[in-house]
Motif scaffolding. Structure first.
Motif, PDB file in Angstrom:
ATOM      1  N   GLU A   1       0.841  -1.187   0.000  1.00 39.19           N
ATOM      2  CA  GLU A   1       0.000   0.000   0.000  1.00 39.19           C
ATOM      3  C   GLU A   1       0.879   1.241   0.000  1.00 39.19           C
ATOM      4  OE1 GLU A   1      -2.564  -0.289   3.335  1.00 39.19           O
ATOM      5  OE2 GLU A   1      -3.659  -2.032   2.552  1.00 39.19           O
ATOM      6  N   PRO A   2       0.310   2.404  -0.392  1.00 42.64           N
ATOM      7  CA  PRO A   2       1.108   3.639  -0.421  1.00 42.64           C
ATOM      8  C   PRO A   2       1.700   3.942   0.957  1.00 42.64           C
ATOM      9  CG  PRO A   2      -0.989   3.949  -1.554  1.00 42.64           C
ATOM     10  CD  PRO A   2      -1.062   2.614  -0.887  1.00 42.64           C
ATOM     11  N   LYS A   3       2.899   4.491   0.948  1.00 41.55           N
ATOM     12  CA  LYS A   3       3.594   4.847   2.175  1.00 41.55           C
ATOM     13  C   LYS A   3       3.622   6.360   2.305  1.00 41.55           C
ATOM     14  CE  LYS A   3       7.972   3.981   4.597  1.00 41.55           C
ATOM     15  NZ  LYS A   3       9.290   3.316   4.517  1.00 41.55           N
ATOM     16  N   ALA A   4       3.474   6.840   3.498  1.00 41.97           N
ATOM     17  CA  ALA A   4       3.482   8.283   3.723  1.00 41.97           C
ATOM     18  C   ALA A   4       4.789   8.894   3.219  1.00 41.97           C
ATOM     19  CB  ALA A   4       3.318   8.573   5.210  1.00 41.97           C
ATOM     20  N   ALA A   5       4.648  10.046   2.537  1.00 45.10           N
ATOM     21  CA  ALA A   5       5.825  10.681   1.940  1.00 45.10           C
ATOM     22  C   ALA A   5       6.847  11.082   2.995  1.00 45.10           C
ATOM     23  CB  ALA A   5       5.391  11.897   1.129  1.00 45.10           C
ATOM     24  N   SER A   6       6.384  11.322   4.217  1.00 54.10           N
ATOM     25  CA  SER A   6       7.288  11.775   5.273  1.00 54.10           C
ATOM     26  C   SER A   6       8.025  10.629   5.954  1.00 54.10           C
ATOM     27  CB  SER A   6       6.493  12.551   6.326  1.00 54.10           C
ATOM     28  OG  SER A   6       5.472  11.726   6.874  1.00 54.10           O
ATOM     29  N   ALA A   7       7.627   9.392   5.663  1.00 55.39           N
ATOM     30  CA  ALA A   7       8.242   8.244   6.322  1.00 55.39           C
ATOM     31  C   ALA A   7       9.700   8.101   5.888  1.00 55.39           C
ATOM     32  CB  ALA A   7       7.468   6.975   5.986  1.00 55.39           C
ATOM     33  N   PRO A   8      10.590   7.706   6.792  1.00 57.61           N
ATOM     34  CA  PRO A   8      12.005   7.555   6.414  1.00 57.61           C
ATOM     35  C   PRO A   8      12.185   6.437   5.387  1.00 57.61           C
ATOM     36  CG  PRO A   8      11.601   6.653   8.606  1.00 57.61           C
ATOM     37  CD  PRO A   8      10.353   7.373   8.209  1.00 57.61           C
ATOM     38  N   LEU A   9      13.114   6.636   4.479  1.00 57.00           N
ATOM     39  CA  LEU A   9      13.404   5.669   3.422  1.00 57.00           C
ATOM     40  C   LEU A   9      14.383   4.618   3.942  1.00 57.00           C
ATOM     41  CD1 LEU A   9      13.037   5.255   0.216  1.00 57.00           C
ATOM     42  CD2 LEU A   9      15.326   6.264   0.080  1.00 57.00           C
ATOM     43  N   THR A  10      14.126   3.349   3.594  1.00 58.82           N
ATOM     44  CA  THR A  10      15.041   2.266   3.954  1.00 58.82           C
ATOM     45  C   THR A  10      15.478   1.540   2.694  1.00 58.82           C
ATOM     46  OG1 THR A  10      14.022   1.954   6.128  1.00 58.82           O
ATOM     47  CG2 THR A  10      15.350   0.141   5.269  1.00 58.82           C
ATOM     48  N   ILE A  11      16.782   1.399   2.525  1.00 56.51           N
ATOM     49  CA  ILE A  11      17.369   0.715   1.369  1.00 56.51           C
ATOM     50  C   ILE A  11      18.036  -0.549   1.891  1.00 56.51           C
ATOM     51  CG2 ILE A  11      19.047   0.872  -0.503  1.00 56.51           C
ATOM     52  CD1 ILE A  11      18.629   3.923  -0.441  1.00 56.51           C
ATOM     53  N   GLY A  12      17.608  -1.703   1.375  1.00 59.34           N
ATOM     54  CA  GLY A  12      18.044  -2.950   1.975  1.00 59.34           C
ATOM     55  C   GLY A  12      18.677  -3.943   1.033  1.00 59.34           C
ATOM     56  N   PHE A  13      19.322  -4.916   1.646  1.00 60.84           N
ATOM     57  CA  PHE A  13      19.913  -6.073   0.976  1.00 60.84           C
ATOM     58  C   PHE A  13      19.419  -7.294   1.728  1.00 60.84           C
ATOM     59  CE2 PHE A  13      23.108  -9.397   0.775  1.00 60.84           C
ATOM     60  CZ  PHE A  13      23.511  -9.401  -0.552  1.00 60.84           C
ATOM     61  N   SER A  14      19.076  -8.351   1.004  1.00 56.74           N
ATOM     62  CA  SER A  14      18.605  -9.562   1.659  1.00 56.74           C
ATOM     63  C   SER A  14      19.103 -10.788   0.914  1.00 56.74           C
ATOM     64  CB  SER A  14      17.068  -9.572   1.713  1.00 56.74           C
ATOM     65  OG  SER A  14      16.600 -10.768   2.310  1.00 56.74           O
ATOM     66  N   ALA A  15      19.773 -11.674   1.638  1.00 57.07           N
ATOM     67  CA  ALA A  15      20.232 -12.944   1.084  1.00 57.07           C
ATOM     68  C   ALA A  15      20.525 -13.877   2.251  1.00 57.07           C
ATOM     69  CB  ALA A  15      21.483 -12.769   0.225  1.00 57.07           C
ATOM     70  N   ARG A  16      20.623 -15.172   1.957  1.00 52.72           N
ATOM     71  CA  ARG A  16      20.942 -16.124   3.023  1.00 52.72           C
ATOM     72  C   ARG A  16      22.268 -15.791   3.669  1.00 52.72           C
ATOM     73  NH1 ARG A  16      20.683 -22.348   1.561  1.00 52.72           N
ATOM     74  NH2 ARG A  16      21.945 -21.572  -0.165  1.00 52.72           N
ATOM     75  N   ASP A  17      23.253 -15.388   2.855  1.00 56.58           N
ATOM     76  CA  ASP A  17      24.537 -14.995   3.411  1.00 56.58           C
ATOM     77  C   ASP A  17      25.001 -13.711   2.749  1.00 56.58           C
ATOM     78  OD1 ASP A  17      25.367 -15.913   0.912  1.00 56.58           O
ATOM     79  OD2 ASP A  17      25.967 -17.850   1.709  1.00 56.58           O
ATOM     80  N   LEU A  18      25.787 -12.951   3.497  1.00 56.37           N
ATOM     81  CA  LEU A  18      26.310 -11.677   3.012  1.00 56.37           C
ATOM     82  C   LEU A  18      27.577 -11.967   2.216  1.00 56.37           C
ATOM     83  CD1 LEU A  18      25.760  -9.602   6.279  1.00 56.37           C
ATOM     84  CD2 LEU A  18      24.192  -9.959   4.359  1.00 56.37           C
ATOM     85  N   SER A  19      27.380 -12.463   1.008  1.00 54.32           N
ATOM     86  CA  SER A  19      28.474 -13.042   0.242  1.00 54.32           C
ATOM     87  C   SER A  19      28.756 -12.264  -1.037  1.00 54.32           C
ATOM     88  CB  SER A  19      28.139 -14.494  -0.120  1.00 54.32           C
ATOM     89  OG  SER A  19      27.023 -14.547  -0.988  1.00 54.32           O
ATOM     90  N   ASN A  20      29.906 -12.549  -1.575  1.00 52.26           N
ATOM     91  CA  ASN A  20      30.305 -11.969  -2.850  1.00 52.26           C
ATOM     92  C   ASN A  20      29.393 -12.433  -3.970  1.00 52.26           C
ATOM     93  OD1 ASN A  20      32.181 -12.953  -5.393  1.00 52.26           O
ATOM     94  ND2 ASN A  20      32.567 -10.830  -4.821  1.00 52.26           N
ATOM     95  N   ALA A  21      29.005 -13.700  -3.980  1.00 52.11           N
ATOM     96  CA  ALA A  21      28.139 -14.217  -5.042  1.00 52.11           C
ATOM     97  C   ALA A  21      26.820 -13.473  -5.090  1.00 52.11           C
ATOM     98  CB  ALA A  21      27.885 -15.715  -4.853  1.00 52.11           C
ATOM     99  N   LYS A  22      26.280 -13.137  -3.939  1.00 53.25           N
ATOM    100  CA  LYS A  22      25.015 -12.406  -3.881  1.00 53.25           C
ATOM    101  C   LYS A  22      25.190 -10.908  -4.117  1.00 53.25           C
ATOM    102  CE  LYS A  22      22.630 -16.072  -2.809  1.00 53.25           C
ATOM    103  NZ  LYS A  22      21.795 -16.735  -3.810  1.00 53.25           N
ATOM    104  N   GLY A  23      26.428 -10.470  -4.227  1.00 55.36           N
ATOM    105  CA  GLY A  23      26.687  -9.060  -4.507  1.00 55.36           C
ATOM    106  C   GLY A  23      26.715  -8.178  -3.276  1.00 55.36           C
TER     107      GLY A  23
ATOM    108  N   TYR B   1      19.617  -5.791  -5.235  1.00 58.21           N
ATOM    109  CA  TYR B   1      19.921  -7.207  -5.419  1.00 58.21           C
ATOM    110  C   TYR B   1      21.003  -7.322  -6.495  1.00 58.21           C
ATOM    111  CZ  TYR B   1      18.902 -12.200  -5.246  1.00 58.21           C
ATOM    112  OH  TYR B   1      18.987 -13.548  -5.050  1.00 58.21           O
ATOM    113  N   PRO B   2      22.225  -6.826  -6.186  1.00 54.76           N
ATOM    114  CA  PRO B   2      23.287  -6.744  -7.202  1.00 54.76           C
ATOM    115  C   PRO B   2      24.022  -8.072  -7.383  1.00 54.76           C
ATOM    116  CG  PRO B   2      24.059  -5.822  -5.155  1.00 54.76           C
ATOM    117  CD  PRO B   2      22.638  -6.244  -4.905  1.00 54.76           C
ATOM    118  N   LEU B   3      23.279  -9.098  -7.748  1.00 54.98           N
ATOM    119  CA  LEU B   3      23.808 -10.457  -7.851  1.00 54.98           C
ATOM    120  C   LEU B   3      25.019 -10.542  -8.774  1.00 54.98           C
ATOM    121  CD1 LEU B   3      22.912 -13.505  -7.117  1.00 54.98           C
ATOM    122  CD2 LEU B   3      22.142 -13.533  -9.491  1.00 54.98           C
ATOM    123  N   ARG B   4      26.013 -11.313  -8.365  1.00 56.85           N
ATOM    124  CA  ARG B   4      27.143 -11.642  -9.232  1.00 56.85           C
ATOM    125  C   ARG B   4      26.940 -13.016  -9.874  1.00 56.85           C
ATOM    126  NH1 ARG B   4      31.940  -8.792  -8.654  1.00 56.85           N
ATOM    127  NH2 ARG B   4      32.011  -7.259  -6.963  1.00 56.85           N
TER     128      ARG B   4
END
Length: 413
Positions: free
Chosen positions: A198-220, A307-310
């Protein structure tokens, strides 16, 4: 037509196909069973009497007798136990299809030993084909181990009545003569409890995320950290969060590089990157590996997923994000391009930091476009990858395997 009897096999339940097994059974589309190891059977006994156990003929975790054949030895332990369980099962009921995970349900002892079509699920044939970053190469011993795993998977691709891969990208990693026996179908997902974004309030803080099983080079993950460092340098106001485990890596060799470089003084690839990019180190939150419900809650609070996958061949986590209405930026190559239509349910970008920075900056100021991508991602994921959507496709694949087996028997091969 009688409902087919299908046995799913894997050391871990539910694994890739537990949901499909349960769904086919509950929907009355097939008589399904799941053969798994005793511990997983006991923990999931409440799910139904169709969760059965097999006992591997030896350990499947920890060190094996010989480093170079460790995965083969583990697969033999699994395969021998699986064969015994299926032979006992067949004394009471005919099996039409066995679907085995190539390593955790290794089927190579089943050929010509049981009266059923054998389908092997192979994620990818080897790390040689999968790819790894030249900056963090495998040593010779690891390359030799990988060749044995490739040999096992090639044998399955040749002998199975059918092989299933999760993406066309994965299928292309096999030698061309083997590809005619390989079909592409991603697993099914239970999206029922997920709500459309659903729409998010314009004043709400922005969150930029990364998600993978492991924080690895293959997953970028290294690309994510580098991009965050540049975004902070340019003054973008946002929260940053990286979901996944930091210890070890599943699909690459960077952890051994970290050990060599720091002699044990730095614990992980993540910690190495935080030394290299101190601005990013100050702003990225690391919740670590989370229980599923906590993971889902964190996903819902992320506005833009990078999701900058390698390297990779498919990922349930990306489908989870899309199915929950995430706004995803991904590379314009590899398997993400099979899931994302550019500027429809996400963005596909070249391997160029400036292109990613420009798109992140633009989307940060455009909540309407983020919402459009997220709603389209949610709708498309459910249309193509829900259990209801994939079940008919899998049933057709199982019938294809049965037909191929019958044709093989008629030809005496």
């Amino acid at each position: 037509m009688a409902k087919p009897v299908i046995v799913f096999a894997g050391a871990v339940y539910p694994g890739q196909f537990g949901g499909l097994c349960d769904y086919l059974r509950a929907a009355g589309l097939a008589e399904t069973y799941f053969l798994t190891t005793p511990g997983h059977q006991a923990r999931n006994a409440h799910r139904g009497k169709h969760i059965l156990g097999f006992r591997p003929d030896g350990p499947v975790t920890g060190k094996q007798h010989y480093y170079y054949t460790a995965k083969l030895e583990r697969s033999a332990h699994i395969g021998r136990g699986l064969l015994s369980a299926l032979q006992q099962f067949q004394k009471h009921k005919k099996i039409d299809v066995v679907l085995s995970h190539s390593l955790w349900g290794a089927p190579h002892f089943l050929y010509d030993e049981i009266d059923a079509a054998i389908v092997s699920y192979i994620e990818f044939p080897s790390f040689r084909a999968h790819g790894w970053d030249p900056a963090y190469p495998p040593d010779q011993s690891q390359r030799m181990v990988d060749r044995n795993t490739e040999m096992l998977n090639f044998h399955q691709a040749l002998r199975s009545d059918l092989v299933i891969c999760p993406s066309h990208h994965a299928k292309a990693m096999f030698p061309e003569p083997l590809q005619s026996n390989i079909e592409v179908q991603l697993e099914g997902f239970a999206f029922e409890a997920m709500t459309m974004p659903e729409p998010k309030a314009a004043s709400a803080p922005l969150t930029i995320g990364f998600s993978a099983r492991d924080l690895s080079n293959a997953k970028g993950f290294d690309t994510y950290v580098r991009l965050v460092d540049k975004l902070v340098e340019r003054g973008l106001k946002a929260n940053f969060v990286a979901l996944g485990g930091s210890e070890g890596s599943t699909y690459g060799y960077e952890q051994q590089w970290v050990q060599r470089k720091y002699g044990g003084e730095v614990a992980s690839f993540r910690d190495h990157l935080l030394k290299v990019y101190p601005r990013a180190a100050e702003v990225i939150a690391f919740p670590g590996k989370l229980p599923y419900e906590a993971f889902v809650e964190k996903l819902s609070g992320i506005d833009i997923f990078l999701y900058p996958l390698r390297f990779g061949v498919a990922n349930w986590g990306l489908v989870e994000i899309l199915g929950r209405g995430g706004c995803v930026l991904a590379p314009d190559r590899g398997y993400p391009a099979e899931l994302i239509q550019d500027d429809v349910n996400g963005r596909l970008l070249p391997d160029d930091d400036e292109a990613w920075i420009d798109e992140i900056t633009a989307l940060a100021q455009d909540p309407e476009r983020r919402l459009r991508y997220g709603q389209a991602a949610c709708a498309r994921a459910r249309l193509l990858y829900s259990l209801q959507a994939v079940a008919p496709r899998y049933l057709n694949l199982f019938r294809l395997a049965m037909d191929r087996r019958q044709a093989r028997l008629r030809n005496g091969s």
